[in-house]
Design a protein around this motif. Structure first.
Motif, short mmCIF file in Angstrom:
data_model
loop_
_atom_site.label_atom_id
_atom_site.label_comp_id
_atom_site.label_asym_id
_atom_site.label_seq_id
_atom_site.Cartn_x
_atom_site.Cartn_y
_atom_site.Cartn_z
N HIS A 13 -7.30 -0.86 6.31
CA HIS A 13 -6.07 -0.03 6.83
C HIS A 13 -5.94 1.25 6.09
O HIS A 13 -5.48 2.20 6.19
CB HIS A 13 -4.88 -0.91 7.01
CG HIS A 13 -3.48 -0.18 7.35
ND1 HIS A 13 -3.09 0.50 8.39
CD2 HIS A 13 -2.46 -0.09 6.54
CE1 HIS A 13 -2.13 1.13 8.51
NE2 HIS A 13 -1.61 0.92 7.33
N HIS B 107 0.76 -1.29 -0.07
CA HIS B 107 -0.14 0.13 0.07
C HIS B 107 0.75 1.33 0.09
O HIS B 107 1.97 1.24 0.33
CB HIS B 107 -0.87 -0.17 1.22
CG HIS B 107 -0.48 -0.14 2.61
ND1 HIS B 107 0.63 -1.12 3.02
CD2 HIS B 107 -0.21 1.11 3.51
CE1 HIS B 107 0.83 -0.65 4.35
NE2 HIS B 107 0.37 0.37 4.56
N HIS C 80 6.23 1.86 3.33
CA HIS C 80 6.17 0.84 2.32
C HIS C 80 6.49 1.04 0.92
O HIS C 80 6.90 0.41 0.10
CB HIS C 80 4.72 0.12 2.42
CG HIS C 80 4.29 -0.15 3.83
ND1 HIS C 80 4.26 -1.53 4.06
CD2 HIS C 80 3.77 0.55 4.75
CE1 HIS C 80 3.95 -1.41 5.39
NE2 HIS C 80 3.54 -0.59 5.83
N HIS D 189 1.34 3.85 2.00
CA HIS D 189 2.02 4.60 3.15
C HIS D 189 3.35 4.74 2.93
O HIS D 189 4.05 3.68 2.39
CB HIS D 189 1.74 3.91 4.25
CG HIS D 189 -0.05 4.26 4.63
ND1 HIS D 189 -0.42 3.24 5.71
CD2 HIS D 189 -0.89 4.83 4.07
CE1 HIS D 189 -1.88 3.85 5.88
NE2 HIS D 189 -1.93 4.55 4.79
N ASP E 201 0.18 -4.43 6.37
CA ASP E 201 -0.23 -3.73 7.45
C ASP E 201 -1.47 -4.22 8.04
O ASP E 201 -1.99 -3.62 9.01
CB ASP E 201 -0.28 -2.30 7.46
CG ASP E 201 1.11 -1.59 7.67
OD1 ASP E 201 2.12 -2.27 7.90
OD2 ASP E 201 1.14 -0.27 7.41
ZN LIG Z 1 0.51 1.45 6.41
#
Ligand SMILES: [Zn+2]
Length: 287
Positions: A146, A85, A90, A87, A165
Motif C-alpha cells: 500500500h 505508514h 495516519h 499517509h 491500510d
Molecule cells: Zn494509506
C-alpha cells in the motif's frame, strides 16, 4: 479459610482484569471520500501506567481530547505513538499529539520524504522489532505494498493484528503507484498476515474483522479478478491507464477516479514485471 479463598479469588480476578488486552477505538474525526467514515486509531493502556497509540489521525480537536480523556480514565501516560505508514490521515496528527504529550515517542518505519512532512522526531522501527506495552508487547511486521513504509502490528497472545491500510471490510485498498505503492509487495503482505492465522484484524478504516482468513483470501481473490479485468481491457484494445480505469470502474464517483487510475497503474506495473502476461498483449507506452 473461606476468607482467604475470597481474597485469593479477588486477586486472581483483579490480575485477570489488568492483563486483558483491550485496545480502545478512538475515531480520528476525518471523514472524506478517501477515508470513508474516517480513521480508526487505537489506544492500548497497560497496568504499568503507560499507553500506546496506534496511528496519529490528523490532529482533529475531538480526537486529541478523546486521547486525553482515555488516558485520564485509565490513569496512563502516553508512552508511544506507532504510526502504520506516512499517509496524512495516519500521521498528520503527530505534531499536535506531541505538543500535548512531549515525552511520547513517535515511531514508524522510515520513509524520509514522507517523514519530513511531519514535525516530530521519528524513531525508526523495523521488521521483527518488539515494542513493549507494560508486560505485553507488539511485534512490528513490515508489510509494504500500500506504501513502502507500511507496518502492521502483531499481538501474539490474542492473535490480533493492527492492519493499518492493508484491509478495509467491504472495500478495496488503494495502491498508490506514484507514491511507492507496489501490488506484488501488497499481495505478499496479505499472504504474510494469513500465515500468522490471526483471530482479529483491527484496521485503520472500517469495522474490526473477526474472520481474517476469509477476508484475506477474499482480498487476494479480488486482486486476481482485477488483474483478469486489466488483461481483458488490454485485449479489448485499451492502451491508456485512463481508458482501462474507465472500462473497469464503471460508474465510479469522480472523486475516486484518481485512486482507480493508481490501482490500474499498479496492476500494469505488476503485469509488466511478470513478463509473460504482459507479452501476451504486446508492449505499449503507459500514459
Ligand atoms: Zn494509506
Amino acid at each position: 479459610m473461606c476468607g482467604h479463598n475470597t481474597t485469593l479469588a479477588r486477586r486472581v480476578r483483579a490480575h485477570h482484569l489488568c492483563t486483558v488486552f483491550a485496545p480502545i477505538l478512538l475515531d480520528a474525526h476525518n471523514p472524506s471520500p478517501m477515508t470513508r467514515s474516517g480513521n480508526n486509531t487505537y489506544l492500548i493502556a497497560s497496568d504499568d501506567g503507560t499507553a500506546v497509540l496506534v496511528d496519529a489521525g490528523v490532529g482533529h480537536p475531538q480526537h486529541l481530547s478523546a486521547i486525553d480523556a482515555q488516558l485520564s480514565a485509565t490513569g496512563c501516560r502516553l508512552d508511544h505513538v506507532l504510526v502504520t505508514h506516512g499517509h496524512a490521515d495516519h500521521a498528520a496528527g503527530a505534531a499536535a499529539i506531541a505538543a500535548n504529550h512531549p515525552s511520547a515517542i513517535f515511531a514508524k518505519h522510515p520513509c524520509p520524504e514522507e517523514d519530513a512532512r511531519y514535525d516530530v522526531a521519528w524513531r525508526a522501527i523495523s521488521d521483527g522489532q518488539s515494542i513493549s506495552i507494560g508486560e505485553d508487547a507488539l511485534t512490528v511486521l513490515h508489510t509494504p505494498g500500500h506504501s513502502p513504509d507500511h507496518v502492521a502490528l502483531w499481538h501474539q497472545a490474542t492473535a490480533t493484528i493492527f492492519t493499518g491500510d492493508l484491509v478495509i471490510l467491504g472495500g478495496s485498498v488503494m495502491i498508490h503507484w506514484t507514491r511507492g505503492g507496489d501490488l506484488a509487495q501488497y499481495l505478499a503482505s496479505l499472504e504474510r498476515l494469513l500465515t500468522l492465522q490471526p483471530r482479529v484484524l483491527l484496521p485503520a478504516h472500517g469495522p474490526r474483522i473477526d474472520d481474517p482468513t476469509a477476508v484475506l483470501n477474499g482480498y487476494l481473490e479480488h486482486r486476481r479478478m482485477r488483474e483478469r479485468q486489466v488483461m481483458d481491457a488490454l485485449r479489448a484494445g485499451h492502451r491508456t491507464v485512463q481508458a482501462i480505469a474507465e472500462s473497469i470502474y464503471d460508474g465510479l464517483e469522480p472523486a475516486l477516479l484518481p485512486a482507480a487510475r493508481e490501482n490500474v497503474r499498479a496492476h500494469l506495473e505488476k503485469l509488466k514485471r511478470d513478463g509473460a502476461a504482459f507479452e501476451a498483449v504486446g508492449s505499449w507506452t503507459l500514459s
